[in-house]
Design a protein around this motif. Structure first.
Motif, PDB file in Angstrom:
ATOM      1  N   LEU A 257      64.651  74.896  29.333  1.00  0.00           N
ATOM      2  CA  LEU A 257      63.696  74.920  28.228  1.00  0.00           C
ATOM      3  C   LEU A 257      62.461  74.143  28.663  1.00  0.00           C
ATOM      4  N   LEU A 258      61.293  74.743  28.440  1.00  0.00           N
ATOM      5  CA  LEU A 258      60.042  74.161  28.925  1.00  0.00           C
ATOM      6  C   LEU A 258      58.992  74.145  27.822  1.00  0.00           C
ATOM      7  N   SER A 259      58.026  73.236  27.964  1.00  0.00           N
ATOM      8  CA  SER A 259      56.913  73.180  27.027  1.00  0.00           C
ATOM      9  C   SER A 259      55.609  73.321  27.801  1.00  0.00           C
ATOM     10  N   LEU A 260      54.728  74.144  27.293  1.00  0.00           N
ATOM     11  CA  LEU A 260      53.422  74.361  27.917  1.00  0.00           C
ATOM     12  C   LEU A 260      52.493  73.220  27.512  1.00  0.00           C
ATOM     13  N   VAL A 261      51.982  72.495  28.512  1.00  0.00           N
ATOM     14  CA  VAL A 261      51.060  71.390  28.251  1.00  0.00           C
ATOM     15  C   VAL A 261      49.630  71.883  28.348  1.00  0.00           C
ATOM     16  N   GLU A 262      49.342  72.542  29.432  1.00  0.00           N
ATOM     17  CA  GLU A 262      48.051  73.185  29.643  1.00  0.00           C
ATOM     18  C   GLU A 262      48.332  74.556  30.225  1.00  0.00           C
ATOM     19  N   GLU A 263      47.327  75.382  30.258  1.00  0.00           N
ATOM     20  CA  GLU A 263      47.524  76.702  30.843  1.00  0.00           C
ATOM     21  C   GLU A 263      48.096  76.560  32.256  1.00  0.00           C
ATOM     22  N   LYS A 264      49.218  77.213  32.501  1.00  0.00           N
ATOM     23  CA  LYS A 264      49.917  77.214  33.789  1.00  0.00           C
ATOM     24  C   LYS A 264      50.564  75.879  34.149  1.00  0.00           C
ATOM     25  N   PHE A 265      50.698  74.960  33.213  1.00  0.00           N
ATOM     26  CA  PHE A 265      51.368  73.689  33.487  1.00  0.00           C
ATOM     27  C   PHE A 265      52.448  73.468  32.434  1.00  0.00           C
ATOM     28  N   GLU A 266      53.698  73.519  32.883  1.00  0.00           N
ATOM     29  CA  GLU A 266      54.835  73.389  31.964  1.00  0.00           C
ATOM     30  C   GLU A 266      55.660  72.154  32.307  1.00  0.00           C
ATOM     31  N   ILE A 267      56.186  71.529  31.272  1.00  0.00           N
ATOM     32  CA  ILE A 267      57.054  70.372  31.448  1.00  0.00           C
ATOM     33  C   ILE A 267      58.477  70.799  31.123  1.00  0.00           C
ATOM     34  N   PRO A 268      59.428  70.543  32.045  1.00  0.00           N
ATOM     35  CA  PRO A 268      60.833  70.825  31.705  1.00  0.00           C
ATOM     36  C   PRO A 268      61.305  69.852  30.632  1.00  0.00           C
ATOM     37  N   ILE A 269      61.921  70.380  29.596  1.00  0.00           N
ATOM     38  CA  ILE A 269      62.395  69.563  28.479  1.00  0.00           C
ATOM     39  C   ILE A 269      63.902  69.379  28.548  1.00  0.00           C
ATOM     40  N   ALA A 270      64.620  70.447  28.829  1.00  0.00           N
ATOM     41  CA  ALA A 270      66.084  70.357  28.859  1.00  0.00           C
ATOM     42  C   ALA A 270      66.656  71.474  29.716  1.00  0.00           C
ATOM     43  N   LEU A 271      67.847  71.205  30.241  1.00  0.00           N
ATOM     44  CA  LEU A 271      68.634  72.222  30.928  1.00  0.00           C
ATOM     45  C   LEU A 271      69.885  72.418  30.090  1.00  0.00           C
ATOM     46  N   VAL A 272      70.029  73.603  29.512  1.00  0.00           N
ATOM     47  CA  VAL A 272      71.144  73.892  28.612  1.00  0.00           C
ATOM     48  C   VAL A 272      72.203  74.656  29.399  1.00  0.00           C
ATOM     49  N   ARG A 273      73.431  74.176  29.321  1.00  0.00           N
ATOM     50  CA  ARG A 273      74.536  74.773  30.078  1.00  0.00           C
ATOM     51  C   ARG A 273      75.556  75.395  29.131  1.00  0.00           C
TER      52      ARG A 273
ATOM     53  N   GLU B 117      67.109  60.186  19.586  1.00  0.00           N
ATOM     54  CA  GLU B 117      66.975  60.074  21.042  1.00  0.00           C
ATOM     55  C   GLU B 117      65.506  60.036  21.445  1.00  0.00           C
ATOM     56  N   SER B 118      64.689  60.877  20.821  1.00  0.00           N
ATOM     57  CA  SER B 118      63.261  60.907  21.137  1.00  0.00           C
ATOM     58  C   SER B 118      62.595  59.587  20.775  1.00  0.00           C
ATOM     59  N   ARG B 119      62.956  59.013  19.651  1.00  0.00           N
ATOM     60  CA  ARG B 119      62.393  57.721  19.253  1.00  0.00           C
ATOM     61  C   ARG B 119      62.765  56.631  20.248  1.00  0.00           C
ATOM     62  N   LYS B 120      64.003  56.636  20.720  1.00  0.00           N
ATOM     63  CA  LYS B 120      64.424  55.655  21.722  1.00  0.00           C
ATOM     64  C   LYS B 120      63.593  55.809  22.992  1.00  0.00           C
ATOM     65  N   GLU B 121      63.384  57.050  23.413  1.00  0.00           N
ATOM     66  CA  GLU B 121      62.586  57.298  24.619  1.00  0.00           C
ATOM     67  C   GLU B 121      61.148  56.832  24.434  1.00  0.00           C
ATOM     68  N   ILE B 122      60.572  57.102  23.278  1.00  0.00           N
ATOM     69  CA  ILE B 122      59.193  56.671  23.006  1.00  0.00           C
ATOM     70  C   ILE B 122      59.109  55.155  23.044  1.00  0.00           C
ATOM     71  N   LYS B 123      60.069  54.476  22.434  1.00  0.00           N
ATOM     72  CA  LYS B 123      60.070  53.002  22.458  1.00  0.00           C
ATOM     73  C   LYS B 123      60.167  52.493  23.887  1.00  0.00           C
TER      74      LYS B 123
END
Length: 154
Positions: free
Chosen positions: A55-71, A136-142
């Motif tokens: 699962l990926l998120s588009l940050v800018e055109e042609k630049f994606e950040i991997p968010i998760a690997l689902v198995r 989990e996201s809040r912990k990561e942000i902190k």
């Protein structure tokens, strides 16, 4: 992989699990194949029988950040097909050759009408999972914030 191994279907009766399985179809995809892109209309929900999906998120055109690997174990994605506004919040691409169970949004909507109790359990399970992810996201942000503060103060 039985449906009951997915958090979304936890606490459904055997009859309800059979009804859900009846509206699914199988799809095989190859490594690198895209299933959907971020912000596209969410038509399908997926359960991974074999393989892995990135699962990926588009940050800018042609630049994606991997968010998760689902198995396969407990692996489902495309939950945007379950709730309005029915738009995918991430992109999904096969990380390995994979075998999926696919659920069409229209069939899920019909199931809502036929068995509101089933959908109530599924939505409760979804809410619990999303709250876990939020924590989990809040912990990561902190953690990132504290690392930033430390780097500025030293």
């Amino acid at each position: 992989m039985p449906l009951s191994s997915c958090y979304l279907f936890d606490r459904l009766s055997e009859t309800q699990l059979q009804r859900v399985h009846a509206i699914s179809s199988e799809q095989k995809i190859q490594k690198g194949q895209w299933l959907f892109r971020e912000d596209a209309e969410a038509q399908h929900f997926y359960l991974i029988k074999e393989g892995a999906i990135e699962l990926l998120s588009l940050v800018e055109e042609k630049f994606e950040i991997p968010i998760a690997l689902v198995r396969a174990k407990n692996g489902c994605f495309g939950i945007s097909a379950l709730v309005p506004p029915f738009r995918y919040s991430l992109s999904a691409r096969a990380a390995h050759d994979s075998n999926l169970l696919v659920f069409n949004r229209e069939d899920l909507e019909k199931l809502k009408q036929e068995d509101p109790g089933l959908v109530c359990v599924m939505m409760n399970n979804l809410a619990q999972k999303l709250l876990e992810r939020l924590k989990e996201s809040r912990k990561e942000i902190k953690l990132h914030f504290m690392n930033l503060v430390r780097s500025v103060t030293y």
